[in-house]
Design a protein around this motif. Structure first.
Motif, PDB file in Angstrom:
ATOM      1  N   ILE A   5      36.243  85.322  30.599  1.00  0.00           N
ATOM      2  CA  ILE A   5      35.439  85.378  31.691  1.00  0.00           C
ATOM      3  C   ILE A   5      34.620  86.740  31.662  1.00  0.00           C
ATOM      4  N   GLU A   6      33.151  86.672  32.130  1.00  0.00           N
ATOM      5  CA  GLU A   6      33.066  88.124  31.898  1.00  0.00           C
ATOM      6  C   GLU A   6      32.694  88.542  33.576  1.00  0.00           C
ATOM      7  N   ARG A   7      33.263  89.689  33.943  1.00  0.00           N
ATOM      8  CA  ARG A   7      33.000  89.915  35.891  1.00  0.00           C
ATOM      9  C   ARG A   7      31.564  91.500  35.973  1.00  0.00           C
ATOM     10  N   SER A   8      31.277  91.010  36.525  1.00  0.00           N
ATOM     11  CA  SER A   8      29.716  92.030  36.887  1.00  0.00           C
ATOM     12  C   SER A   8      29.684  92.073  38.298  1.00  0.00           C
ATOM     13  N   ASP A   9      30.063  93.413  38.349  1.00  0.00           N
ATOM     14  CA  ASP A   9      29.496  93.953  40.501  1.00  0.00           C
ATOM     15  C   ASP A   9      28.565  94.416  40.337  1.00  0.00           C
ATOM     16  N   ALA A  10      27.418  94.505  41.867  1.00  0.00           N
ATOM     17  CA  ALA A  10      26.963  94.273  42.326  1.00  0.00           C
ATOM     18  C   ALA A  10      26.535  94.257  43.940  1.00  0.00           C
ATOM     19  N   ALA A  11      26.316  95.316  44.355  1.00  0.00           N
ATOM     20  CA  ALA A  11      26.324  95.112  46.246  1.00  0.00           C
ATOM     21  C   ALA A  11      27.563  94.052  47.169  1.00  0.00           C
ATOM     22  N   ARG A  15      30.446  88.307  40.520  1.00  0.00           N
ATOM     23  CA  ARG A  15      30.025  87.545  39.925  1.00  0.00           C
ATOM     24  C   ARG A  15      30.877  87.743  38.245  1.00  0.00           C
ATOM     25  N   LEU A  16      31.818  86.178  38.354  1.00  0.00           N
ATOM     26  CA  LEU A  16      32.498  85.743  37.319  1.00  0.00           C
ATOM     27  C   LEU A  16      31.591  84.563  36.291  1.00  0.00           C
ATOM     28  N   VAL A  17      31.223  84.645  35.392  1.00  0.00           N
ATOM     29  CA  VAL A  17      30.970  83.573  34.519  1.00  0.00           C
ATOM     30  C   VAL A  17      32.286  83.472  32.979  1.00  0.00           C
ATOM     31  N   LEU A  18      32.317  81.720  32.862  1.00  0.00           N
ATOM     32  CA  LEU A  18      32.970  81.331  32.277  1.00  0.00           C
ATOM     33  C   LEU A  18      32.510  81.741  30.812  1.00  0.00           C
ATOM     34  N   ASN A  19      32.813  82.294  29.716  1.00  0.00           N
ATOM     35  CA  ASN A  19      32.042  82.932  28.758  1.00  0.00           C
ATOM     36  C   ASN A  19      33.393  81.906  27.321  1.00  0.00           C
ATOM     37  N   ALA A  33      44.848  80.595  32.621  1.00  0.00           N
ATOM     38  CA  ALA A  33      45.069  82.031  32.329  1.00  0.00           C
ATOM     39  C   ALA A  33      44.142  83.451  32.693  1.00  0.00           C
ATOM     40  N   ALA A  34      43.719  82.973  32.410  1.00  0.00           N
ATOM     41  CA  ALA A  34      41.652  83.941  32.888  1.00  0.00           C
ATOM     42  C   ALA A  34      41.538  83.954  34.251  1.00  0.00           C
ATOM     43  N   LEU A  35      40.996  82.817  34.739  1.00  0.00           N
ATOM     44  CA  LEU A  35      41.118  82.505  36.223  1.00  0.00           C
ATOM     45  C   LEU A  35      42.066  83.098  37.104  1.00  0.00           C
ATOM     46  N   ARG A  36      43.195  82.777  36.561  1.00  0.00           N
ATOM     47  CA  ARG A  36      44.163  83.093  37.730  1.00  0.00           C
ATOM     48  C   ARG A  36      44.029  84.886  37.199  1.00  0.00           C
ATOM     49  N   ASN A  37      43.727  85.546  36.283  1.00  0.00           N
ATOM     50  CA  ASN A  37      44.014  86.644  35.855  1.00  0.00           C
ATOM     51  C   ASN A  37      43.134  87.519  37.406  1.00  0.00           C
ATOM     52  N   ALA A  38      41.460  86.943  37.553  1.00  0.00           N
ATOM     53  CA  ALA A  38      40.384  87.522  38.046  1.00  0.00           C
ATOM     54  C   ALA A  38      40.725  87.127  39.361  1.00  0.00           C
ATOM     55  N   PHE A  39      40.720  85.665  39.748  1.00  0.00           N
ATOM     56  CA  PHE A  39      41.111  85.716  40.621  1.00  0.00           C
ATOM     57  C   PHE A  39      42.260  86.837  41.404  1.00  0.00           C
ATOM     58  N   THR A  40      43.469  87.228  40.946  1.00  0.00           N
ATOM     59  CA  THR A  40      44.641  88.329  41.121  1.00  0.00           C
ATOM     60  C   THR A  40      43.546  89.463  41.795  1.00  0.00           C
ATOM     61  N   ALA A  41      42.924  89.683  40.919  1.00  0.00           N
ATOM     62  CA  ALA A  41      42.535  90.954  40.447  1.00  0.00           C
ATOM     63  C   ALA A  41      41.159  91.272  41.898  1.00  0.00           C
ATOM     64  N   LEU A  42      40.903  89.791  42.386  1.00  0.00           N
ATOM     65  CA  LEU A  42      39.620  89.723  43.639  1.00  0.00           C
ATOM     66  C   LEU A  42      40.490  89.766  44.715  1.00  0.00           C
ATOM     67  N   ALA A  43      41.369  89.382  44.639  1.00  0.00           N
ATOM     68  CA  ALA A  43      42.621  89.535  45.984  1.00  0.00           C
ATOM     69  C   ALA A  43      42.625  90.054  46.780  1.00  0.00           C
ATOM     70  N   GLU A  44      42.397  91.717  45.482  1.00  0.00           N
ATOM     71  CA  GLU A  44      43.043  92.735  45.757  1.00  0.00           C
ATOM     72  C   GLU A  44      42.217  93.963  46.241  1.00  0.00           C
ATOM     73  N   VAL A  51      32.312  86.180  45.697  1.00  0.00           N
ATOM     74  CA  VAL A  51      32.439  86.089  44.938  1.00  0.00           C
ATOM     75  C   VAL A  51      31.418  84.687  44.056  1.00  0.00           C
ATOM     76  N   VAL A  52      30.795  84.710  43.086  1.00  0.00           N
ATOM     77  CA  VAL A  52      29.900  83.719  42.541  1.00  0.00           C
ATOM     78  C   VAL A  52      30.556  83.507  41.404  1.00  0.00           C
ATOM     79  N   LEU A  53      31.254  81.902  40.616  1.00  0.00           N
ATOM     80  CA  LEU A  53      31.159  81.615  39.809  1.00  0.00           C
ATOM     81  C   LEU A  53      30.640  80.551  39.022  1.00  0.00           C
ATOM     82  N   ALA A  54      30.040  81.382  37.829  1.00  0.00           N
ATOM     83  CA  ALA A  54      28.862  80.948  36.947  1.00  0.00           C
ATOM     84  C   ALA A  54      29.076  80.319  35.336  1.00  0.00           C
ATOM     85  N   ALA A  55      28.812  79.853  34.854  1.00  0.00           N
ATOM     86  CA  ALA A  55      29.260  79.604  33.454  1.00  0.00           C
ATOM     87  C   ALA A  55      28.155  79.958  32.708  1.00  0.00           C
TER      88      ALA A  55
END
Length: 261
Positions: A5-11, A15-19, A33-44, A51-55
């Motif tokens: 999962i590639e993550r980039s942040d702006a404004a 943006r999470l991109v399934l890779n 597992a990668a989605l779980r980790n990404a969502f756990t980080a975003l929650a805090e 959040v945008v979830l793309a692929a």
């Protein structure tokens, strides 16, 4: 090795991109597992308001990894423990989406099938490219999509959901919009820009208000009518007492931009 999962942040938008395009971004053990980790980080992460979830690749998500599932049968219990753990982990990840403080927008292209369709249905909103196809077609290979059914049946009318589940037929993006599975259908070349534009609108709102509203939305929808009104009223009282809400109302009445903290 590339990140799943590639993550980039702006404004204020993450943006999470399934890779994992080689397997159509299947929800493998590693991807879950990668989605779980990404969502756990975003929650805090208080810096993220949307959040945008793309692929990447030809498909948004083709569902569970069938090769991994078949390999799980090699255990002495013929895969019972593995399958139970897999579906429990998937259910946990899907439930993390409505529990996130930020709205989550799915940016969908290609196909979203089985648990991939479940992923779209679990998001708060979705924008789809013309030509995208959606299906919960496990029944075609002898496996009724019972866990994707949970999210799907809460996103679209029940008869439409059951038809999709029992026939295994695909629906196109236009039909998905008619049913409420997606909010908008746009030209493929405009998908990223249109999704970003929607995310930008949400990111401009008072983040705390969107957070409390999203939580209340999912809480009240599971309640009876009277309890839902009582709960929503209590949430609005709390919201009204905030300094930033008082400022937002004053700014509206005075025809100026709010000075939110």
């Amino acid at each position: 090795m590339a990140e799943l999962i590639e993550r980039s942040d702006a404004a204020g938008v993450a943006r999470l991109v399934l890779n994992s395009p080689a397997n159509y971004n299947a929800l493998s053990d590693a991807m879950l597992a990668a989605l779980r980790n990404a969502f756990t980080a975003l929650a805090e992460d208080k810096s993220v308001r949307v959040v945008v979830l793309a692929a990447k690749g030809k498909a948004f998500c083709a569902g569970h990894d069938l090769k991994e599932m078949q390999a799980g049968r090699a255990s002495p219990d013929k895969g019972h423990a593995y399958f139970a753990h897999l579906f429990a982990r998937c259910a946990e990840v899907m439930q993390m989406i409505p529990r996130l403080p930020q709205p989550v927008i799915a940016e969908v292209h290609g196909i979203a099938t089985a648990a991939g369709c479940q992923l779209v249905a679990s998001c708060d909103m979705a924008v789809a490219a013309e030509g995208t196809r959606f299906g919960v077609n496990g029944v075609n290979i002898g496996l009724f999509c019972s866990t994707p059914m949970v999210a799907l049946s809460r996103a679209v009318p029940r008869k439409a959901a059951f038809e999709m589940l029992s026939t295994g037929a695909f629906i196109d993006a236009a039909r998905a919009r008619e049913l409420g599975l997606v909010n908008r259908v746009v030209a493929p070349e405009a998908l990223t820009a249109e999704t970003a534009a929607l995310a930008a609108v949400l990111a401009e709102k008072l983040g705390a208000a969107v957070k409390i509203g999203k939580r209340a939305f999912y809480e009240q929808i599971e309640m009876g009518l009277a309890d839902a009104y009582a709960h929503a009223s209590a949430v609005m009282v709390e919201n009204m007492l905030w300094r930033d809400t008082e400022e937002g109302i004053a700014a509206f009445l005075e025809k100026r931009k709010p000075d939110w903290s």
